[in-house]
Design a protein around this motif. Sequence first.
Motif, mmCIF file in Angstrom:
data_model
loop_
_atom_site.group_PDB
_atom_site.id
_atom_site.type_symbol
_atom_site.label_atom_id
_atom_site.label_comp_id
_atom_site.label_asym_id
_atom_site.label_seq_id
_atom_site.Cartn_x
_atom_site.Cartn_y
_atom_site.Cartn_z
ATOM 1 N N ALA A 285 -56.680 12.121 4.326
ATOM 2 C CA ALA A 285 -55.793 11.276 2.705
ATOM 3 C C ALA A 285 -56.226 10.217 3.039
ATOM 4 C CB ALA A 285 -54.917 11.862 2.825
ATOM 5 N N VAL A 286 -56.609 9.338 3.629
ATOM 6 C CA VAL A 286 -56.692 8.023 3.824
ATOM 7 C C VAL A 286 -58.158 7.518 3.097
ATOM 8 C CG1 VAL A 286 -56.371 5.639 4.722
ATOM 9 C CG2 VAL A 286 -54.786 7.068 5.404
ATOM 10 N N ALA A 287 -58.704 8.473 4.867
ATOM 11 C CA ALA A 287 -60.476 8.208 3.340
ATOM 12 C C ALA A 287 -61.038 8.532 2.574
ATOM 13 C CB ALA A 287 -61.082 9.192 5.056
ATOM 14 N N ASP A 288 -59.932 9.606 2.219
ATOM 15 C CA ASP A 288 -60.423 9.870 0.225
ATOM 16 C C ASP A 288 -59.791 9.383 -0.559
ATOM 17 O OD1 ASP A 288 -61.418 12.556 1.673
ATOM 18 O OD2 ASP A 288 -59.848 13.379 1.294
ATOM 19 N N GLY A 289 -58.713 8.238 -0.400
ATOM 20 C CA GLY A 289 -58.311 7.103 -1.001
ATOM 21 C C GLY A 289 -56.691 7.765 -1.770
ATOM 22 N N LYS A 290 -56.237 9.194 -1.389
ATOM 23 C CA LYS A 290 -54.982 9.796 -1.795
ATOM 24 C C LYS A 290 -54.056 8.449 -0.975
ATOM 25 C CE LYS A 290 -56.300 13.864 -2.804
ATOM 26 N NZ LYS A 290 -56.560 15.605 -2.658
ATOM 27 N N LEU A 291 -54.209 8.415 -0.579
ATOM 28 C CA LEU A 291 -52.503 7.770 0.919
ATOM 29 C C LEU A 291 -52.988 6.951 1.310
ATOM 30 C CD1 LEU A 291 -50.524 8.452 2.621
ATOM 31 C CD2 LEU A 291 -51.838 9.549 4.361
ATOM 32 N N ALA A 292 -52.811 4.868 0.679
ATOM 33 C CA ALA A 292 -53.022 3.847 1.067
ATOM 34 C C ALA A 292 -53.433 3.491 2.042
ATOM 35 C CB ALA A 292 -52.480 2.800 0.024
ATOM 36 N N ALA A 293 -52.425 3.778 3.436
ATOM 37 C CA ALA A 293 -53.047 3.757 4.222
ATOM 38 C C ALA A 293 -51.612 4.146 5.490
ATOM 39 C CB ALA A 293 -53.106 2.226 4.615
ATOM 40 N N THR A 294 -52.315 4.319 6.516
ATOM 41 C CA THR A 294 -51.107 4.677 7.537
ATOM 42 C C THR A 294 -51.083 3.456 8.368
ATOM 43 O OG1 THR A 294 -50.713 6.753 8.427
ATOM 44 C CG2 THR A 294 -52.819 6.492 8.596
ATOM 45 N N VAL A 295 -49.899 4.359 9.596
ATOM 46 C CA VAL A 295 -49.897 3.704 10.812
ATOM 47 C C VAL A 295 -50.677 4.335 12.017
ATOM 48 C CG1 VAL A 295 -48.493 2.207 12.602
ATOM 49 C CG2 VAL A 295 -48.506 2.051 9.627
ATOM 50 N N TYR A 296 -51.489 4.103 13.044
ATOM 51 C CA TYR A 296 -51.569 5.062 13.892
ATOM 52 C C TYR A 296 -50.988 4.933 15.119
ATOM 53 C CZ TYR A 296 -55.093 7.973 16.616
ATOM 54 O OH TYR A 296 -55.408 9.125 17.508
ATOM 55 N N ASN A 297 -50.079 5.862 15.123
ATOM 56 C CA ASN A 297 -49.504 6.660 16.646
ATOM 57 C C ASN A 297 -50.345 7.383 17.760
ATOM 58 O OD1 ASN A 297 -46.776 7.082 18.052
ATOM 59 N ND2 ASN A 297 -46.118 8.601 15.944
ATOM 60 N N ASP A 298 -50.333 6.778 18.701
ATOM 61 C CA ASP A 298 -51.492 6.346 19.178
ATOM 62 C C ASP A 298 -51.428 7.549 20.665
ATOM 63 O OD1 ASP A 298 -53.372 6.073 21.525
ATOM 64 O OD2 ASP A 298 -52.638 4.409 22.211
ATOM 65 N N LYS A 299 -51.191 8.856 19.845
ATOM 66 C CA LYS A 299 -51.313 9.428 20.982
ATOM 67 C C LYS A 299 -51.771 10.395 21.944
ATOM 68 C CE LYS A 299 -53.935 13.289 17.487
ATOM 69 N NZ LYS A 299 -54.717 11.984 16.699
ATOM 70 N N GLU A 300 -53.584 9.499 21.702
ATOM 71 C CA GLU A 300 -54.145 9.738 23.075
ATOM 72 C C GLU A 300 -53.642 8.932 24.244
ATOM 73 O OE1 GLU A 300 -55.094 9.071 20.646
ATOM 74 O OE2 GLU A 300 -57.056 10.605 19.346
ATOM 75 N N GLY A 301 -53.286 7.727 23.969
ATOM 76 C CA GLY A 301 -52.790 6.735 24.986
ATOM 77 C C GLY A 301 -51.100 7.143 25.724
ATOM 78 N N GLN A 302 -50.070 7.960 24.537
ATOM 79 C CA GLN A 302 -49.606 8.488 25.482
ATOM 80 C C GLN A 302 -49.341 9.288 25.885
ATOM 81 O OE1 GLN A 302 -46.675 9.386 21.291
ATOM 82 N NE2 GLN A 302 -48.417 7.353 20.581
ATOM 83 N N ALA A 303 -50.623 10.534 25.564
ATOM 84 C CA ALA A 303 -51.239 11.656 26.502
ATOM 85 C C ALA A 303 -51.988 10.895 27.610
ATOM 86 C CB ALA A 303 -51.973 11.915 26.293
ATOM 87 N N ARG A 304 -52.187 9.709 27.418
ATOM 88 C CA ARG A 304 -52.428 9.539 28.838
ATOM 89 C C ARG A 304 -51.826 8.730 29.757
ATOM 90 N NH1 ARG A 304 -55.902 5.078 26.401
ATOM 91 N NH2 ARG A 304 -56.508 7.051 25.249
ATOM 92 N N ALA A 305 -50.690 8.136 29.186
ATOM 93 C CA ALA A 305 -49.626 7.599 29.428
ATOM 94 C C ALA A 305 -49.258 8.576 30.636
ATOM 95 C CB ALA A 305 -49.043 6.718 29.735
ATOM 96 N N MET A 306 -48.617 9.830 30.077
ATOM 97 C CA MET A 306 -47.417 10.672 30.224
ATOM 98 C C MET A 306 -48.658 11.438 31.603
ATOM 99 S SD MET A 306 -46.291 12.193 26.864
ATOM 100 C CE MET A 306 -46.359 14.159 27.382
ATOM 101 N N ALA A 307 -50.167 11.658 31.441
ATOM 102 C CA ALA A 307 -51.001 12.492 32.315
ATOM 103 C C ALA A 307 -51.052 11.045 33.978
ATOM 104 C CB ALA A 307 -52.262 12.433 32.223
ATOM 105 N N ALA A 308 -51.159 10.136 33.873
ATOM 106 C CA ALA A 308 -51.065 9.191 35.134
ATOM 107 C C ALA A 308 -50.154 9.058 35.559
ATOM 108 C CB ALA A 308 -51.309 7.764 35.011
#
Length: 346
Positions: A285-308
């Motif tokens: 939606a951000v790329a399509d210009g419908k949503l002005a912007a968002t804030v990235y909630n780092d799921k990859e980083g959270q998953a990496r921390a949980m696995a480690a």
Amino acid sequence: MGKYRMKAEKTVKSLVLGILMSCLCACGTAQSAEPDRIQLGAAYYNQNDTFLSQLDECLKEEISRLEKDGFEVTVTTRDAAGSQRTQDDQVKELIEAGCNVLCVNLADRTDPSEIIDAAREHNVPIIFFNREPVAEDMMQWEKLYYVGADAKLSGILQGELAADAIHADSRIDRNKDGIIQYVVLEGEPGHQDAIIRTESAVDTLKKKGIRLEKLSCGIANWNRSQAQNRMMQAIGQHQNQIELVLANNDDMALGAIDAYEKLNYTESALPVFFGIDGTDAGLQAVADGKLAATVYNDKEGQARAMAALAAALVSGEGMEEIEFVNGRYIYLPYYKADKHYAETGK
Ligand code: GAL
């Protein structure tokens, strides 16, 4: 000492050394032939939640990566569908089934005691994630950890993105009164991310010199269709007055956009929308210009921390390499995700 005796002694010494060495090596091999077995039980408050279903994929990926490090891994996932009672039972079953580490996304973040008791009884460490238990509960046992993100930062970044957009485009203040009329769509009451995100986004906007007028605030529990309903009500009450929608997550921002689409609003009469999470649909939606912007909630980083952390807890190795806050918390940062980010991933 005769030449031959010395030689014989040398031979015996090297034989003993050889035997010792091969014994040591054999022991080494025997150990590495039996890899540490991570049997991870993952309990989710609600797997229909968009962000968490995407986090779950990342967690499975990160856990399976541990196989390369010599771990044998299995992941068993349970969905509490919003009920703490159901989750209590599910966690007990996971423990009975032999899980040796648990990742728990509490249904009710204020009610983890049954789970903690069951885990302590069987000495199974818990990594809580995304829904942070209150500090006193984290003190109930030393093998309790938390992996999440810094809620305040997400609100600050959302506020900065909105302030920048308002400063850059005078058309956002459609009625030209020098004040931005706004609506908030909030996540679950009592969730650490809901109240803090709203407060810090609004504070940041004010600090950046934006004059604000709140028209309404609706609770939509992170949910797209609930947000659509709340937004329909707000539009019914305030019609064209709404200039800005601050949503605590992308799904609710998308629900707000759905409401306007359903009512066939023309683009020039739309408010600007901001979300948080950077889910696949949010970034699209951000790329399509419908949503002005968002804030990235780092799921990859959270998953990496949980696995480690899971690997370190099970193997007893590598804990010292993990950086904790207050001994047992890991908070990943958020990032701004504007149109450029949504299009390029940078
Ligand atoms: C938040 C996320 C929301 C929702 C919630 C569930 O961090 O932004 O979209 O997933 O967690 O606890």
